[in-house]
Design an enzyme around this catalytic site. Sequence first.
Site, PDB file in Angstrom:
ATOM      1  N   ARG A  73     -54.872  41.500 102.532  1.00 45.24           N
ATOM      2  CA  ARG A  73     -55.088  40.767 101.407  1.00 45.24           C
ATOM      3  C   ARG A  73     -54.295  41.103 100.132  1.00 45.24           C
ATOM      4  O   ARG A  73     -53.610  41.026  99.445  1.00 45.24           O
ATOM      5  CB  ARG A  73     -55.979  40.321 100.955  1.00 45.24           C
ATOM      6  CG  ARG A  73     -56.665  39.246 100.117  1.00 45.24           C
ATOM      7  CD  ARG A  73     -58.063  39.574  99.221  1.00 45.24           C
ATOM      8  NE  ARG A  73     -59.068  40.072 100.269  1.00 45.24           N
ATOM      9  CZ  ARG A  73     -60.256  39.199 100.707  1.00 45.24           C
ATOM     10  NH1 ARG A  73     -59.400  37.693 101.589  1.00 45.24           N
ATOM     11  NH2 ARG A  73     -60.687  39.589 101.797  1.00 45.24           N
ATOM     12  N   ARG A  98     -53.227  38.238 112.774  1.00 44.43           N
ATOM     13  CA  ARG A  98     -53.340  38.910 110.947  1.00 44.43           C
ATOM     14  C   ARG A  98     -53.909  40.358 111.136  1.00 44.43           C
ATOM     15  O   ARG A  98     -53.591  40.786 110.202  1.00 44.43           O
ATOM     16  CB  ARG A  98     -54.059  38.592 110.154  1.00 44.43           C
ATOM     17  CG  ARG A  98     -54.993  37.902 110.214  1.00 44.43           C
ATOM     18  CD  ARG A  98     -56.279  37.493 108.784  1.00 44.43           C
ATOM     19  NE  ARG A  98     -57.539  37.330 108.568  1.00 44.43           N
ATOM     20  CZ  ARG A  98     -58.298  37.244 108.167  1.00 44.43           C
ATOM     21  NH1 ARG A  98     -57.648  37.350 107.017  1.00 44.43           N
ATOM     22  NH2 ARG A  98     -59.598  37.207 108.009  1.00 44.43           N
ATOM     23  N   HIS A 168     -52.182  31.652 104.716  1.00 44.26           N
ATOM     24  CA  HIS A 168     -52.962  31.948 103.683  1.00 44.26           C
ATOM     25  C   HIS A 168     -51.788  31.980 102.682  1.00 44.26           C
ATOM     26  O   HIS A 168     -51.973  33.298 102.274  1.00 44.26           O
ATOM     27  CB  HIS A 168     -53.943  32.854 104.583  1.00 44.26           C
ATOM     28  CG  HIS A 168     -55.081  32.464 103.673  1.00 44.26           C
ATOM     29  ND1 HIS A 168     -54.652  32.939 102.731  1.00 44.26           N
ATOM     30  CD2 HIS A 168     -55.987  32.304 104.396  1.00 44.26           C
ATOM     31  CE1 HIS A 168     -56.325  33.381 102.233  1.00 44.26           C
ATOM     32  NE2 HIS A 168     -57.023  32.575 103.066  1.00 44.26           N
ATOM     33  N   ASP A 211     -63.225  26.113  97.159  1.00 44.22           N
ATOM     34  CA  ASP A 211     -62.795  26.620  98.631  1.00 44.22           C
ATOM     35  C   ASP A 211     -62.484  25.357  99.243  1.00 44.22           C
ATOM     36  O   ASP A 211     -63.666  24.223  99.778  1.00 44.22           O
ATOM     37  CB  ASP A 211     -63.531  27.698  99.543  1.00 44.22           C
ATOM     38  CG  ASP A 211     -63.153  27.206 101.298  1.00 44.22           C
ATOM     39  OD1 ASP A 211     -62.585  26.813 101.263  1.00 44.22           O
ATOM     40  OD2 ASP A 211     -64.057  29.040 101.279  1.00 44.22           O
ATOM     41  N   GLU A 278     -52.711  26.701 100.658  1.00 46.37           N
ATOM     42  CA  GLU A 278     -52.871  27.217 102.498  1.00 46.37           C
ATOM     43  C   GLU A 278     -52.091  25.851 103.008  1.00 46.37           C
ATOM     44  O   GLU A 278     -52.087  25.029 103.132  1.00 46.37           O
ATOM     45  CB  GLU A 278     -53.506  27.852 103.170  1.00 46.37           C
ATOM     46  CG  GLU A 278     -54.550  28.816 102.347  1.00 46.37           C
ATOM     47  CD  GLU A 278     -55.921  29.319 102.680  1.00 46.37           C
ATOM     48  OE1 GLU A 278     -56.342  28.964 104.075  1.00 46.37           O
ATOM     49  OE2 GLU A 278     -56.375  29.573 101.084  1.00 46.37           O
TER      50      GLU A 278
HETATM   51  O1  LIG Z   1     -61.190  37.446 103.438  1.00 42.14           O
HETATM   52  P1  LIG Z   1     -60.626  36.297 104.895  1.00 42.14           P
HETATM   53  O2  LIG Z   1     -61.429  36.372 105.934  1.00 42.14           O
HETATM   54  O3  LIG Z   1     -59.263  36.961 104.072  1.00 42.14           O
HETATM   55  O4  LIG Z   1     -61.164  34.440 103.785  1.00 42.14           O
HETATM   56  C1  LIG Z   1     -60.699  34.527 102.544  1.00 42.14           C
HETATM   57  C2  LIG Z   1     -60.499  32.619 102.406  1.00 42.14           C
HETATM   58  O5  LIG Z   1     -59.685  32.335 103.182  1.00 42.14           O
HETATM   59  C3  LIG Z   1     -59.601  30.771 103.039  1.00 42.14           C
HETATM   60  O6  LIG Z   1     -58.653  30.585 101.745  1.00 42.14           O
HETATM   61  C4  LIG Z   1     -61.094  30.487 103.157  1.00 42.14           C
HETATM   62  O7  LIG Z   1     -61.408  28.261 103.227  1.00 42.14           O
HETATM   63  C5  LIG Z   1     -62.466  31.070 102.538  1.00 42.14           C
HETATM   64  O8  LIG Z   1     -63.809  30.228 103.008  1.00 42.14           O
HETATM   65  C6  LIG Z   1     -61.785  32.208 103.408  1.00 42.14           C
HETATM   66  O9  LIG Z   1     -62.842  33.092 102.101  1.00 42.14           O
END
Ligand SMILES: O=P(O)(O)OC[C@H]1O[C@H](O)[C@H](O)[C@@H](O)[C@@H]1O
Length: 306
Positions: A73, A98, A168, A211, A278
């Site tokens: 992340r 990823r 992202h 979101d 994103e």
């Molecule tokens: O925690 P991750 O799997 O990396 O996802 C992180 C985020 O990604 C995107 O922004 C989605 O719209 C979210 O719904 C999600 O929580």
Amino acid sequence: MATEIFNFQALQNLTQIRVLDQNAAFPLIEMQCGDSQATVSLYGGQVLSYQNSRRIVLWPNRHAVFKTGKAIRAGIPICWPWFGPHTDATKPAHGFARTQFWQIESASENAHLSKLVLRLTENTETLALWPHHFQLRLVIQLDETSLKLMLQIHNTGDKAFEFSGALHSYFQISDIAAVAVHDLEQVSYRDQLNGKTDRAKAPIRFDSETDRIYQTEKARVTLRDNGQEDERKDTLPAATQINSFGHNAVVVWNPWQNKAASMNDIAPDHWRHFVCVETAVDPQKPVMVPAGKTALLGVEIHDVSI
Ligand SMILES: O=P(O)(O)OC[C@H]1O[C@H](O)[C@H](O)[C@@H](O)[C@@H]1O
């Protein structure tokens, strides 16, 4: 051994692009151009950090977890070949790009540009999750004023496939209360928190978990940061222009306090210091790539003066 797998030889004789530790379990490549700098992880094919001569642009997340099978992340994770949860809950959210190790395909540099090309091809793990032959190329270009990523999605199989996904991007911000996302006014969005569709007149500001999937092919989104001065007195007003290509959606995300607390890779209060904008392909509107053809998904990020 790692040298052969990852093709570190491609970096020989370069001075602006170098591997930090060839024997690391998660090898990192550092790119420089003038006063700009980016770090790239071969795990995930992911830009982990980016700063220009003025400031840190992408959130580097000092608390990121490096663990095989888990996404890092930070920076710009590549969500592909699907975005969000899969209908088959045994498959990972946001696809597998990823959580795979990528290879270096090529690298080049001159005084005004550093360019690194990474590659991911299908393997037994990806075929078990998604039965298609493909070659992904991620072209990362760093110059003195911008960072550009172009994901080339080549269908090397003999039948068409569909994908969704996202670049992202996690942007570093002074404080979530001090930022606004401009240029998505009047664009229809699907709120992932309640499933409703809406649109707004004003720039997006944040006062709770957000979101949203904005349905747009528009190139430009601007992230403005009023840079509330904090106790470190090191924040500045700033604006980042995010230009997307090949997308049909822009996702805007911040988990806010409670959701962030459930994630072991966000330190307490650090959710305040990033927002995701994103460059995406909406899972409800996947892009079809015929056999032998290539699709593109790209983002270019630079500062604009305010
Ligand atoms: O925690 P991750 O799997 O990396 O996802 C992180 C985020 O990604 C995107 O922004 C989605 O719209 C979210 O719904 C999600 O929580």
